[in-house]
Design a protein around this motif. Sequence first.
Motif, PDB file in Angstrom:
ATOM      1  N   ALA A  69      36.845  50.494  21.678  1.00 19.16           N
ATOM      2  CA  ALA A  69      36.634  50.251  23.099  1.00 19.16           C
ATOM      3  C   ALA A  69      38.003  50.155  23.760  1.00 19.16           C
ATOM      4  N   TRP A  70      38.128  50.803  24.884  1.00 18.80           N
ATOM      5  CA  TRP A  70      39.372  50.815  25.635  1.00 18.80           C
ATOM      6  C   TRP A  70      39.062  50.381  27.054  1.00 18.80           C
ATOM      7  N   ARG A  71      39.870  49.493  27.599  1.00 12.02           N
ATOM      8  CA  ARG A  71      39.658  48.998  28.960  1.00 12.02           C
ATOM      9  C   ARG A  71      40.894  49.287  29.801  1.00 12.02           C
ATOM     10  N   PHE A  72      40.646  49.808  30.977  1.00 14.14           N
ATOM     11  CA  PHE A  72      41.702  50.141  31.927  1.00 14.14           C
ATOM     12  C   PHE A  72      41.385  49.475  33.255  1.00 14.14           C
ATOM     13  N   THR A  73      42.394  49.215  34.042  1.00 12.78           N
ATOM     14  CA  THR A  73      42.175  48.784  35.411  1.00 12.78           C
ATOM     15  C   THR A  73      42.898  49.752  36.327  1.00 12.78           C
ATOM     16  N   VAL A  74      42.274  50.014  37.463  1.00  8.27           N
ATOM     17  CA  VAL A  74      42.862  50.898  38.462  1.00  8.27           C
ATOM     18  C   VAL A  74      42.727  50.226  39.821  1.00  8.27           C
ATOM     19  N   ALA A  75      43.610  50.598  40.716  1.00  4.24           N
ATOM     20  CA  ALA A  75      43.546  50.098  42.086  1.00  4.24           C
ATOM     21  C   ALA A  75      42.365  50.747  42.801  1.00  4.24           C
ATOM     22  N   PRO A  76      41.765  50.058  43.751  1.00  4.55           N
ATOM     23  CA  PRO A  76      40.650  50.653  44.501  1.00  4.55           C
ATOM     24  C   PRO A  76      41.150  51.640  45.561  1.00  4.55           C
ATOM     25  N   LEU A  77      41.788  52.701  45.082  1.00  3.12           N
ATOM     26  CA  LEU A  77      42.361  53.742  45.930  1.00  3.12           C
ATOM     27  C   LEU A  77      41.851  55.110  45.488  1.00  3.12           C
ATOM     28  N   ASP A  78      41.765  56.045  46.420  1.00  8.19           N
ATOM     29  CA  ASP A  78      41.288  57.399  46.096  1.00  8.19           C
ATOM     30  C   ASP A  78      42.080  58.044  44.969  1.00  8.19           C
ATOM     31  N   VAL A  79      43.382  57.816  44.933  1.00  7.89           N
ATOM     32  CA  VAL A  79      44.234  58.435  43.914  1.00  7.89           C
ATOM     33  C   VAL A  79      43.875  57.977  42.503  1.00  7.89           C
ATOM     34  N   SER A  80      43.183  56.860  42.380  1.00 14.96           N
ATOM     35  CA  SER A  80      42.791  56.344  41.068  1.00 14.96           C
ATOM     36  C   SER A  80      41.740  57.209  40.387  1.00 14.96           C
ATOM     37  N   VAL A  81      40.944  57.915  41.171  1.00 14.96           N
ATOM     38  CA  VAL A  81      39.840  58.709  40.599  1.00 14.96           C
ATOM     39  C   VAL A  81      40.364  59.810  39.674  1.00 14.96           C
ATOM     40  N   PRO A  82      41.227  60.725  40.143  1.00 17.74           N
ATOM     41  CA  PRO A  82      41.704  61.755  39.213  1.00 17.74           C
ATOM     42  C   PRO A  82      42.579  61.179  38.101  1.00 17.74           C
ATOM     43  N   ARG A  83      43.316  60.125  38.395  1.00 20.16           N
ATOM     44  CA  ARG A  83      44.179  59.544  37.358  1.00 20.16           C
ATOM     45  C   ARG A  83      43.356  59.007  36.188  1.00 20.16           C
ATOM     46  N   ILE A  84      42.307  58.233  36.474  1.00 20.26           N
ATOM     47  CA  ILE A  84      41.524  57.659  35.371  1.00 20.26           C
ATOM     48  C   ILE A  84      40.719  58.743  34.674  1.00 20.26           C
ATOM     49  N   ARG A  85      40.295  59.756  35.413  1.00 19.06           N
ATOM     50  CA  ARG A  85      39.570  60.874  34.787  1.00 19.06           C
ATOM     51  C   ARG A  85      40.454  61.561  33.748  1.00 19.06           C
ATOM     52  N   HIS A  86      41.714  61.788  34.069  1.00 16.21           N
ATOM     53  CA  HIS A  86      42.629  62.430  33.125  1.00 16.21           C
ATOM     54  C   HIS A  86      42.935  61.530  31.933  1.00 16.21           C
ATOM     55  N   VAL A  87      43.094  60.252  32.175  1.00 12.78           N
ATOM     56  CA  VAL A  87      43.347  59.306  31.075  1.00 12.78           C
ATOM     57  C   VAL A  87      42.171  59.295  30.098  1.00 12.78           C
ATOM     58  N   VAL A  88      40.964  59.234  30.633  1.00 16.02           N
ATOM     59  CA  VAL A  88      39.775  59.184  29.776  1.00 16.02           C
ATOM     60  C   VAL A  88      39.570  60.514  29.057  1.00 16.02           C
ATOM     61  N   ARG A  89      39.782  61.617  29.746  1.00 17.19           N
ATOM     62  CA  ARG A  89      39.667  62.939  29.097  1.00 17.19           C
ATOM     63  C   ARG A  89      40.617  63.030  27.904  1.00 17.19           C
ATOM     64  N   ASP A  90      41.864  62.622  28.112  1.00 15.62           N
ATOM     65  CA  ASP A  90      42.847  62.679  27.035  1.00 15.62           C
ATOM     66  C   ASP A  90      42.486  61.739  25.892  1.00 15.62           C
ATOM     67  N   LEU A  91      41.964  60.566  26.210  1.00 11.65           N
ATOM     68  CA  LEU A  91      41.553  59.608  25.180  1.00 11.65           C
ATOM     69  C   LEU A  91      40.425  60.176  24.326  1.00 11.65           C
ATOM     70  N   VAL A  92      39.393  60.719  24.966  1.00  5.11           N
ATOM     71  CA  VAL A  92      38.242  61.260  24.236  1.00  5.11           C
ATOM     72  C   VAL A  92      38.673  62.434  23.350  1.00  5.11           C
ATOM     73  N   ARG A  93      39.541  63.272  23.867  1.00  2.30           N
ATOM     74  CA  ARG A  93      40.039  64.395  23.058  1.00  2.30           C
ATOM     75  C   ARG A  93      40.884  63.903  21.885  1.00  2.30           C
ATOM     76  N   ARG A  94      41.740  62.933  22.146  1.00  2.00           N
ATOM     77  CA  ARG A  94      42.605  62.393  21.087  1.00  2.00           C
ATOM     78  C   ARG A  94      41.776  61.744  19.970  1.00  2.00           C
ATOM     79  N   GLN A  95      40.671  61.140  20.331  1.00  2.00           N
ATOM     80  CA  GLN A  95      39.799  60.503  19.344  1.00  2.00           C
ATOM     81  C   GLN A  95      38.890  61.522  18.648  1.00  2.00           C
ATOM     82  N   ARG A  96      38.958  62.759  19.088  1.00  4.28           N
ATOM     83  CA  ARG A  96      38.156  63.853  18.513  1.00  4.28           C
ATOM     84  C   ARG A  96      36.655  63.550  18.522  1.00  4.28           C
TER      85      ARG A  96
END
Length: 157
Positions: A22-49
């Motif tokens: 389980a991985w937990r992240f926090t992001v600011a309630p700003l529009d820019v957070s949406v693509p940033r967290i999407r990329h972080v999660v995409r990379d995490l899921v790929r890295r975990q295969r």
Amino acid sequence: MNSRSGALPPPVASLAPGRTGAWRFTVAPLDVSVPRIRHVVRDLVRRQRAPLSGDRLQGALLILSELVTNAVRHAALLTSEIGVEVVLDAHGLRLSVEDGHPYRPRALEANPERQHTSGRGLLLVKAIALETGGDCGVEPTAAGGKVVWAALPFDAG
């Protein structure tokens, strides 16, 4: 997890031991957070295969984008940080987004009221989750906010 049967069906494919967690992240309630967290999660899921097809991963990322966008748009005044949790286990992928707003979206209920025009994105979240054999829902937090989540099983081996 699954409101229809009480649990997700047994996985057809599974994640190798040591790649669960389980991985937990926090992001600011700003529009820019949406693509940033999407990329972080995409990379995490790929890295975990995780055994997710490209289509299923894109569906999960669409769900994540919708949930974080809703938190940014509707809960920013009551939320200093949006919590995002990613869980990979033997059953699949679970994405959760926590905010400090007490409103529980009706679109995730069993029979959402049809006369409302808002909540269409959450209807898409629900459709993607159910189409894959997963589920979604909303739960209150002890602090008075909510966690909106979606669970997707892994693809067949």
